[in-house]
Design an enzyme around this catalytic site. Structure first.
Site, PDB file in Angstrom:
ATOM      1  N   SER A 246      67.023  57.391  42.670  1.00 32.16           N
ATOM      2  CA  SER A 246      66.906  58.819  42.962  1.00 32.16           C
ATOM      3  C   SER A 246      67.988  59.234  43.939  1.00 32.16           C
ATOM      4  O   SER A 246      68.462  58.430  44.746  1.00 32.16           O
ATOM      5  CB  SER A 246      65.537  59.118  43.573  1.00 32.16           C
TER       6      SER A 246
ATOM      7  N   TYR B 167      58.961  58.170  49.131  1.00 27.94           N
ATOM      8  CA  TYR B 167      59.699  58.065  47.875  1.00 27.94           C
ATOM      9  C   TYR B 167      61.152  57.658  48.115  1.00 27.94           C
ATOM     10  O   TYR B 167      61.685  56.747  47.463  1.00 27.94           O
ATOM     11  CB  TYR B 167      59.637  59.401  47.138  1.00 27.94           C
TER      12      TYR B 167
ATOM     13  N   LYS C 196      63.149  54.155  46.893  1.00 29.49           N
ATOM     14  CA  LYS C 196      64.338  54.173  46.051  1.00 29.49           C
ATOM     15  C   LYS C 196      65.544  53.567  46.775  1.00 29.49           C
ATOM     16  O   LYS C 196      66.424  52.982  46.123  1.00 29.49           O
ATOM     17  CB  LYS C 196      64.636  55.602  45.599  1.00 29.49           C
TER      18      LYS C 196
END
Length: 242
Positions: free
Chosen positions: A134, A147, A151
């Protein structure tokens, strides 16, 4: 894309938007695609619609990953399975959510690489692994402590795996996409106070589509990318160049 004929590629998270688009592109390019995920019903619907083969397993379980992946005759892997977790600041984050995001997005991808790489090494034909990361691993985004951290860990898994597996002719890369506007992401990114400033800061000023991400994934899997390994490729409309 004739170099996919006779090659088997595993795509995890295959029933998601990016995963499904990747499955369709690979099938169209002649690959034998194993569509991986947890939902047997969803996988069978995807398999029926595309010609892929369903392979159900749980990324959070090493036993499940090992039983599904170990021994497969693979050329390629796309680690697209993931979980978004929550939108939260560091001071407000739920550590249980953080742990699950790391368990699915980083640990799960590593488990797939662990067992897929063994089979690829044994086959002695090289291959390619693409991890779907991401832009949140490359730049700081508000509310993305869990998150983004997962990543960033995945990007490091990519680099170390590229270093370790290169001697076997196995390339490992990451794709780092911007927001793909789906019903799942619209609740947050569709807000004018969130999405408006974000798009204004992006040079291309638009959201990505699933195919915008699937195309570069298939490229990195292909022989056209034969000398590309260990990179984290932003597919973010220029957002991270600032």
């Amino acid at each position: 894309m004739a170099d996919f004929l006779g090659r088997t590629v595993l795509v995890t998270g295959a029933t998601g938007g990016i995963g499904g688009a990747t499955v369709r592109r690979l099938v169209d390019a002649g690959a034998d695609v194993l569509a991986g995920g947890r939902s047997v019903d969803s996988l069978e619907k995807l398999a029926s619609a595309t010609g892929a083969r369903a392979l159900a397993f749980d990324l959070e379980s090493e036993d499940s990953v090992r039983e599904a992946v170990d021994g497969l005759d693979l050329y390629g892997v796309v680690n697209c399975g993931g979980w978004g977790g929550e939108i939260a600041t560091p001071q407000d984050t739920d550590i249980d959510v953080f742990d699950k995001v790391m368990r699915v997005n980083a640990r799960g991808a590593l488990l797939v690489i662990k067992y897929a790489a063994r089979s690829m090494i044994r086959a002695g034909q090289g291959g390619s692994i693409v991890n779907v990361s991401s832009q949140a691993s490359l730049v700081a985004l508000h509310g993305h402590i869990s998150y983004g951290s997962s990543k960033a860990a995945l990007d490091n898994i990519t680099r170390v795996s590229a270093l370790e597996l290169g001697r076997y002719g196995i390339r490992v890369n990451s794709i780092n996409p911007t927001v793909v506007m789906t019903p799942m992401s619209e609740w947050y990114w569709g807000r004018s106070d969130i999405g408006g400033p974000f798009l204004e800061a992006m040079p291309l000023h638009r959201w990505a589509t699933e195919d915008d991400i699937a195309g570069p994934i298939v490229f990195l899997l292909s022989d056209d990318a034969a000398m590309i390994s260990g990179v984290s490729l932003p597919v973010d409309g220029g957002y991270s160049c600032q």
